[in-house]
Design an enzyme around this catalytic site. Structure first.
Site, PDB file in Angstrom:
ATOM      1  N   ASN A 167      -0.324  -8.641   5.051  1.00  0.00           N
ATOM      2  CA  ASN A 167       0.052  -7.673   4.909  1.00  0.00           C
ATOM      3  C   ASN A 167       0.048  -7.177   4.298  1.00  0.00           C
ATOM      4  OD1 ASN A 167       0.104  -5.625   6.542  1.00  0.00           O
ATOM      5  ND2 ASN A 167       1.405  -5.776   7.681  1.00  0.00           N
ATOM      6  N   CYS A 200      -5.507   0.358   3.587  1.00  0.00           N
ATOM      7  CA  CYS A 200      -5.171  -1.162   3.593  1.00  0.00           C
ATOM      8  C   CYS A 200      -6.612  -2.133   3.779  1.00  0.00           C
ATOM      9  CB  CYS A 200      -4.707  -1.397   5.216  1.00  0.00           C
ATOM     10  SG  CYS A 200      -6.081  -0.492   6.913  1.00  0.00           S
ATOM     11  N   HIS A 241      -5.490  -1.163  11.343  1.00  0.00           N
ATOM     12  CA  HIS A 241      -4.992  -1.815  10.113  1.00  0.00           C
ATOM     13  C   HIS A 241      -5.711  -1.968   9.939  1.00  0.00           C
ATOM     14  CE1 HIS A 241      -2.300  -1.912   7.344  1.00  0.00           C
ATOM     15  NE2 HIS A 241      -1.216  -3.666   7.811  1.00  0.00           N
ATOM     16  N   GLN A 265       0.929  -1.233  -0.075  1.00  0.00           N
ATOM     17  CA  GLN A 265       0.168  -0.442  -0.185  1.00  0.00           C
ATOM     18  C   GLN A 265       1.033   1.497  -0.131  1.00  0.00           C
ATOM     19  OE1 GLN A 265      -1.468  -1.069   3.962  1.00  0.00           O
ATOM     20  NE2 GLN A 265      -1.170   0.914   4.052  1.00  0.00           N
TER      21      GLN A 265
END
Length: 445
Positions: free
Chosen positions: A383, A71, A362, A65
């Site tokens: 992630n 996110c 997040h 990102q």
């Protein structure tokens, strides 16, 4: 009235006690020359973490990102890509995050302008108005906001609307948009005060936002040619598609049949209740942000079921607590800050949420779980911070961290036990916009 001012004599006593404390002086010497996280890192915890998983779904590289708070969009699209990679038999695939980012910004602008009209008769320092003005068009979002965007605008492959400088680093664009929207708020409030129709102004401001977004992010495609080569080198061309047609044909996940389950253990939010947040959303007329509140164990059970059924799980958490970014580890006891500082810092999860110490910052996806005798002891997390850290961008989350810092998961309603599913239909408890559960996932890389 009690005199609470700091007295010099009291400060002298505090200074003397610190100077006489050998442990405090040792900590001072260490922390003034070394990062406190490195000093507080509990090696026993680190050494006890094995990153292998009994059940693992991922076989694709992570996304990135960059310097943005997208996110939640990355996580949502990473969830959708799992089925597409399998069904098309390709090595990897990436949706355009920039495409949904554009429409999210435009919809958030319209949401903000509409809210300013609805709240125009409130004082400018009204807490809801002030909260909206403080961040009129940030990058963050929630699960239901992601669903609203996909249902309205569809999705496109990354090549159809690639990244730009501003999609990867949103600071300058967000600053310009915030200035535009705050000015718009003043004009709309004045129009309402004068008895004028504010809607023509709203429409003009939406057009202004579209212009700024197009300059920064590019213009979203109306159609694109879709073709691909699978891992066996077979080539397929489907032809020209609209984003909605592409979503209908290639996104097998029915997002309308998902629910967001949260763990908010505050006494004011009973388990089994449905929660929503006043004036929180992005698409006017889209899905209401709704959470079903449940114990942490229920969330873990749902994650375990999904992974064993072959599905990754979107989840939101307070990402920066008790973690080591380089190693890609999360554990509730990873850092022993109390021993470093010699002061008490512990709070329950309910206390942290109530007092603003812990909010969702997040969103990511869970792609694996390590089971021992059927019980999950750790989870594998995809992630969106690139592949330079952790296990090529995949993090390891211990069960203890899930309990304390995971706040929500998005799962199919069909996965919910019958009693939980029945709770979804009740009228929600409406939390104010400034409530911690109104936080948007938007932690930049």
């Amino acid at each position: 009235m009690v005199d609470c001012s700091l007295q010099l004599a009291e400060l002298d006593q505090i200074r003397a006690r610190f100077a006489a404390d050998k442990v405090a002086r040792l900590a001072q010497n260490a922390v003034t020359s070394t990062d406190v996280d490195a000093i507080a890192l509990d090696r026993a915890v680190v050494n006890a973490i094995d990153t292998s998983m009994s059940d693992q779904l991922d076989r694709w590289p992570v996304t990135n990102q960059m310097k943005s708070g997208r996110c939640w969009l990355f996580a949502g699209l990473n969830l959708l890509k799992q089925h597409l990679i399998g069904s098309l038999k390709v090595e990897n695939f990436e949706f355009s995050q920039n495409y949904l980012h554009f429409w999210d910004k435009l919809e958030k602008a319209n949401w903000f302008l509409t809210s300013m009209i609805e709240l125009a008769e409130r004082d400018i320092d009204d807490r809801t108005v002030a909260r909206l003005l403080a961040d009129p068009i940030g990058d963050g979002g929630q699960w239901d906001m992601f669903v609203s965007l996909v249902l309205k605008y569809g999705v496109v492959p990354k090549y159809a609307m690639p990244e730009t400088e501003s999609s990867s680093n949103t600071r300058a664009m967000n600053s310009a948009l915030a200035m535009l929207l705050r000015r718009a708020a003043g004009k709309l409030r004045a129009a309402v005060a004068d008895g004028d129709d504010p809607d023509p102004l709203r429409r003009q401001f939406v057009a202004d936002v579209y212009r700024v977004l197009s300059i920064h992010l590019g213009t979203p495609p109306e159609k694109f040619v879709w073709q691909w080569r699978d891992k066996d080198k077979a080539f397929t061309r489907d032809g020209e598609l609209t984003p909605l047609a592409f979503a209908e044909r290639y996104v097998a996940t029915d997002l309308t049949k998902y629910a967001c389950v949260v763990n908010d253990p505050r006494p004011s939010s009973p388990f089994g209740s449905v929660l929503t947040v006043d004036h929180l959303g992005n698409v006017v007329g889209g899905r209401q942000v709704r959470y079903l509140n449940a114990p942490a164990q229920d969330l873990k059970d749902l994650v375990k079921k999904a992974v064993l059924d072959g599905r990754v799980v979107w989840f939101g958490c307070d990402v920066a607590k008790q973690y080591d970014r380089t190693r890609g580890l999360w554990d509730a006891g990873l850092h022993d800050y109390e021993s470093v500082y010699g002061v008490e810092l512990g709070m329950t999860k309910a206390e942290r949420i109530l007092l603003g110490e812990s909010v969702m910052t997040h969103a990511m996806v869970i792609t694996g779980v390590d089971l021992v005798d059927g019980v999950a002891r750790r989870y594998r997390v995809e992630n969106s911070w690139g592949d330079e850290t952790a296990d090529k961008g995949y993090f390891t989350m211990n069960d203890s961290w899930f309990d304390e810092y995971v706040l929500e998961v998005a799962v199919p309603i069909a996965d919910l036990p019958e009693a939980m599913a029945a709770q979804l239909d009740q009228e929600p408890i409406v939390l104010p916009l400034w409530d911690p559960m109104g936080a948007l996932a938007g932690s930049p890389r």
